[in-house]
Design a protein around this motif. Structure first.
Motif, PDB file in Angstrom:
ATOM      1  N   GLY A 181     -13.571  18.188  64.050  1.00 41.10           N
ATOM      2  CA  GLY A 181     -13.956  19.656  64.186  1.00 41.10           C
ATOM      3  C   GLY A 181     -13.209  20.562  64.985  1.00 41.10           C
ATOM      4  O   GLY A 181     -11.902  20.946  64.797  1.00 41.10           O
ATOM      5  N   THR A 182     -13.657  21.075  65.901  1.00 40.57           N
ATOM      6  CA  THR A 182     -13.125  22.006  67.006  1.00 40.57           C
ATOM      7  C   THR A 182     -12.469  21.303  67.999  1.00 40.57           C
ATOM      8  O   THR A 182     -11.376  21.789  68.679  1.00 40.57           O
ATOM      9  N   GLY A 183     -12.598  19.905  68.162  1.00 46.65           N
ATOM     10  CA  GLY A 183     -11.981  18.999  69.285  1.00 46.65           C
ATOM     11  C   GLY A 183     -12.992  19.020  70.683  1.00 46.65           C
ATOM     12  O   GLY A 183     -12.578  18.261  71.329  1.00 46.65           O
TER      13      GLY A 183
ATOM     14  N   SER B  74      -9.200  13.272  64.608  1.00 41.95           N
ATOM     15  CA  SER B  74      -8.781  13.307  63.365  1.00 41.95           C
ATOM     16  C   SER B  74      -9.361  14.493  62.596  1.00 41.95           C
ATOM     17  O   SER B  74     -10.758  14.773  62.901  1.00 41.95           O
ATOM     18  N   ASP B  75      -8.948  14.989  61.408  1.00 37.51           N
ATOM     19  CA  ASP B  75      -9.780  15.727  60.519  1.00 37.51           C
ATOM     20  C   ASP B  75      -8.797  16.169  59.432  1.00 37.51           C
ATOM     21  O   ASP B  75      -7.577  15.705  59.434  1.00 37.51           O
ATOM     22  N   LEU B  76      -9.363  17.025  58.600  1.00 40.77           N
ATOM     23  CA  LEU B  76      -8.515  17.642  57.564  1.00 40.77           C
ATOM     24  C   LEU B  76      -7.390  18.702  58.347  1.00 40.77           C
ATOM     25  O   LEU B  76      -7.953  19.288  59.198  1.00 40.77           O
TER      26      LEU B  76
ATOM     27  N   ALA C 293      -5.267  22.895  64.061  1.00 43.04           N
ATOM     28  CA  ALA C 293      -4.925  24.088  65.022  1.00 43.04           C
ATOM     29  C   ALA C 293      -6.040  24.156  66.348  1.00 43.04           C
ATOM     30  O   ALA C 293      -5.979  24.351  67.472  1.00 43.04           O
ATOM     31  N   GLY C 294      -7.404  24.324  65.606  1.00 46.70           N
ATOM     32  CA  GLY C 294      -8.324  24.317  66.693  1.00 46.70           C
ATOM     33  C   GLY C 294      -8.606  23.252  67.464  1.00 46.70           C
ATOM     34  O   GLY C 294      -8.758  23.330  68.716  1.00 46.70           O
ATOM     35  N   ILE C 295      -8.364  22.083  66.989  1.00 45.77           N
ATOM     36  CA  ILE C 295      -8.407  20.822  67.932  1.00 45.77           C
ATOM     37  C   ILE C 295      -7.524  20.772  68.818  1.00 45.77           C
ATOM     38  O   ILE C 295      -7.586  20.597  69.968  1.00 45.77           O
ATOM     39  N   GLN C 296      -6.257  21.278  68.406  1.00 50.39           N
ATOM     40  CA  GLN C 296      -5.198  21.338  69.262  1.00 50.39           C
ATOM     41  C   GLN C 296      -5.277  22.280  70.465  1.00 50.39           C
ATOM     42  O   GLN C 296      -4.753  21.894  71.606  1.00 50.39           O
TER      43      GLN C 296
ATOM     44  N   LEU D  53      -5.721  11.888  72.089  1.00 51.79           N
ATOM     45  CA  LEU D  53      -4.470  11.995  71.347  1.00 51.79           C
ATOM     46  C   LEU D  53      -4.648  13.273  70.020  1.00 51.79           C
ATOM     47  O   LEU D  53      -5.646  13.482  69.670  1.00 51.79           O
ATOM     48  N   PRO D  54      -3.407  13.887  69.792  1.00 49.92           N
ATOM     49  CA  PRO D  54      -3.372  14.890  68.692  1.00 49.92           C
ATOM     50  C   PRO D  54      -4.034  14.509  67.489  1.00 49.92           C
ATOM     51  O   PRO D  54      -4.025  13.113  67.245  1.00 49.92           O
ATOM     52  N   PRO D  55      -4.568  15.315  66.742  1.00 49.41           N
ATOM     53  CA  PRO D  55      -5.260  14.803  65.476  1.00 49.41           C
ATOM     54  C   PRO D  55      -4.587  14.340  64.483  1.00 49.41           C
ATOM     55  O   PRO D  55      -3.361  14.791  64.231  1.00 49.41           O
ATOM     56  N   LEU D  56      -5.041  13.213  63.828  1.00 54.37           N
ATOM     57  CA  LEU D  56      -4.394  12.599  62.544  1.00 54.37           C
ATOM     58  C   LEU D  56      -4.936  13.436  61.364  1.00 54.37           C
ATOM     59  O   LEU D  56      -5.974  13.983  61.406  1.00 54.37           O
ATOM     60  N   VAL D  57      -4.152  13.362  60.132  1.00 56.19           N
ATOM     61  CA  VAL D  57      -4.969  13.865  58.986  1.00 56.19           C
ATOM     62  C   VAL D  57      -5.802  12.885  58.543  1.00 56.19           C
ATOM     63  O   VAL D  57      -4.946  11.754  58.424  1.00 56.19           O
TER      64      VAL D  57
END
Length: 182
Positions: A20-22, A40-42, A47-50, A62-66
């Protein structure tokens, strides 16, 4: 928080499905520094998670995975814990099934799955607010809705996951804790 500290005490690598938002990743990453927390997310949510991750600068998050639960490749081979909050009621039932297929594939034996959100019991709402929320969900997307606890447990069982705990949480939510036995 105390529940995840207990259930993830022996875990090292957690996959959060639908970050979601992270904000959950940052909160739990700060509180549980022994874990590597994989978001992870779509792609549209990355961008919001990051942004949350950039502000927090946590070395263990860790940065989001697709990750699309309906796709076979999640970009993860094995983890010892999976966390998901507030997603099974916004997915279609076939997508919830695919979530369990994927969890069974990536979760190590004895690994823990923690699902957070509202659930019905015996086909009944646990509160008037959950009934209203379910109506709102279905008006937005007829394939979504609050899922039945029994159906979730049956689905989990069919993928080698056993219910360990069902914990009442604030705002008529539950934390369902499963472990992989096979």
């Amino acid at each position: 928080m105390a529940q995840l500290q207990t259930f993830f005490a022996n875990s090292h690598h957690v996959l959060e499905i639908a970050s979601g938002t992270g904000q959950h990743a940052v909160y739990f990453g700060q509180a549980l520094p022994h874990l590597t927390w994989q978001t992870s997310d779509l792609p549209e949510h990355h961008a919001g998670i990051q942004a949350w991750l950039d502000e927090a600068r946590l070395p263990n998050v860790l940065p989001p995975l697709v990750l699309d639960v309906n796709q076979p490749d999640w970009g993860v081979t094995q983890v010892d814990a999976v966390f998901n909050a507030n997603a099974v009621h916004i997915m279609s039932w076939p997508s919830v099934g695919n979530l369990f297929v994927g969890v069974a594939r990536v979760l190590a034996v004895n690994g823990m799955l923690c699902l957070y959100g509202p659930f019905n019991y015996g086909g009944n709402y646990t509160s008037d607010s959950n009934a209203e929320f379910d109506g709102w969900l279905k008006a937005r997307d007829p394939a979504s809705g609050i899922r039945d606890f029994e159906a979730i447990c049956e689905l989990a069982s069919s993928h080698g996951l056993v219910l360990r705990e069902d914990i009442a949480m604030p705002s008529n939510n539950r934390l369902l804790v499963f472990s992989k036995v096979s």
